[in-house]
Write an enzyme that holds these catalytic residues in place. Sequence first.
Site, PDB file in Angstrom:
ATOM      1  N   HIS A  62       2.496   2.988   1.298  1.00 46.77           N
ATOM      2  CA  HIS A  62       2.580   1.704  -0.272  1.00 46.77           C
ATOM      3  C   HIS A  62       4.215   2.637  -1.130  1.00 46.77           C
ATOM      4  O   HIS A  62       3.616   3.859  -1.336  1.00 46.77           O
ATOM      5  CB  HIS A  62       1.164   2.357  -1.320  1.00 46.77           C
ATOM      6  CG  HIS A  62       1.901   0.709  -2.388  1.00 46.77           C
ATOM      7  ND1 HIS A  62       1.421  -0.051  -1.983  1.00 46.77           N
ATOM      8  CD2 HIS A  62       2.495   1.464  -3.647  1.00 46.77           C
ATOM      9  CE1 HIS A  62       1.803  -1.077  -3.515  1.00 46.77           C
ATOM     10  NE2 HIS A  62       2.546   0.232  -3.938  1.00 46.77           N
ATOM     11  N   CYS A  63       5.188   1.305  -1.023  1.00 49.24           N
ATOM     12  CA  CYS A  63       6.086   3.238  -1.217  1.00 49.24           C
ATOM     13  C   CYS A  63       6.782   2.075  -2.913  1.00 49.24           C
ATOM     14  O   CYS A  63       5.841   0.935  -2.963  1.00 49.24           O
ATOM     15  CB  CYS A  63       6.942   1.637  -0.523  1.00 49.24           C
ATOM     16  SG  CYS A  63       8.614   3.056  -0.790  1.00 49.24           S
ATOM     17  N   VAL A  64       6.660   2.964  -3.824  1.00 40.70           N
ATOM     18  CA  VAL A  64       6.554   2.200  -5.167  1.00 40.70           C
ATOM     19  C   VAL A  64       7.976   1.793  -5.855  1.00 40.70           C
ATOM     20  O   VAL A  64       7.965   1.085  -6.393  1.00 40.70           O
ATOM     21  CB  VAL A  64       6.424   3.921  -6.086  1.00 40.70           C
ATOM     22  CG1 VAL A  64       4.940   3.874  -6.162  1.00 40.70           C
ATOM     23  CG2 VAL A  64       7.083   5.438  -5.722  1.00 40.70           C
TER      24      VAL A  64
END
Length: 415
Positions: free
Chosen positions: A187-189
């Site tokens: 998951h990439c912010v």
Amino acid sequence: MAMTPFKWAVVFVISLSFMVFVTFFGRLPAFRRTPVAGLHKLIWIHIPNAALALDNKLTAGKLSKSLSRGFHYFLYERHPTVVIFFLSILIVSEFLYLPEAWPVINTFTKLTAAIAVVLPYLFLYLACASDPGYITVENHAYHMSLYPYDHALFHPGNKCNTCHFLKPARSKHCSICKRCIAKADHHCVFINSCVGYGNHHWFLLLLLSTAVLTTYGGLLGLSLLLSGVNERYPAFSIWKPKDMSLNSYGAVWGWCIQRNVKLGATSLLSILITPLIWGLLIYTLYLVYAGTTTNESLKWSEYKEDMRDGYVFRRPLLSNRERSQETEPRCARWPVEPDHVLVATSDGCPPSDQARPQGDGEWERVWKLDRVENLYDMGFRDNLADAFLRDFAFGGRSIDPPAERMNRRSSFPPS
């Protein structure tokens, strides 16, 4: 001697870049048992725990309870805060940089600079807006047919406790997106979404375009600044002249940046953050080369720890084992099928046949990761094609016989 504003700016940017590096790279297997991993634990585990313990002693936990909602939202819910921060840095930096550089560069440089500026916005939009590979009722069968279970990291028959789907090989449930993601990487912010089967290629292009932009901006800015310095110091160059002390060299650059603060500050920022972006890009490309994902590399690192303790076993799969089309469909596009099952036990004893009935023969203890085949590594070219073309079929490939494949050293990320 008091530090100048220039030196304070350098220290601040370097410190911020280092903290970002620790935050995003500290959990990677390659940095396990290093000061980077220790600092990551200090920042994100030990300091919060110490603050919580202090709050429990002073206010009976009232302060932490009042902050927990916002903290939980910031860490465990989808929100565009970091995306907005990333866009703000790009927009503000370009707003300061371009008016200073644009009038003094030639037409070709203007064209290439315009392309370099536009591409990160384009790929950021595509990475954010694209479906990362959400698994739904409608596409579940499709995602089940993409990758075979390797019977090592991914075993057939496992169900997601939240989505209640049979988990396709290489998938993972994201606690932030609240969805199962096909070929989940992480998951990439920075894109407020997962990186997975549907947008992995856009994420790679976003990293590449951002790395090119910061490199281009930094080098162009240095060139423009240097031309101003040479008017006063003709013998000065980017590399420190032999007859100049380090303090004098730094002082000249400080004078140069203060002479054009907007161009100097943004060029300095570009130069300092460029290694961080290239490092993330190179590591991501290495994962592609190794035929794995961030999620899978973490799983392999856990296997490696268990192997050191002697808790991992393998044995051949039954060639005529029962295979349901619903729970373990054949993947027509993938040229390799698993021929061994790999499991870790909690007591160091071989698994019982009742627990893993699909195996055949005696269990062999596995001590090293390089004796295990990575089923998803088809070579860098085909791994890259799988990321960009997605439905790419590996037709016409010559596949190693099972014995040769098991003796072949697989490319695993460092752990």
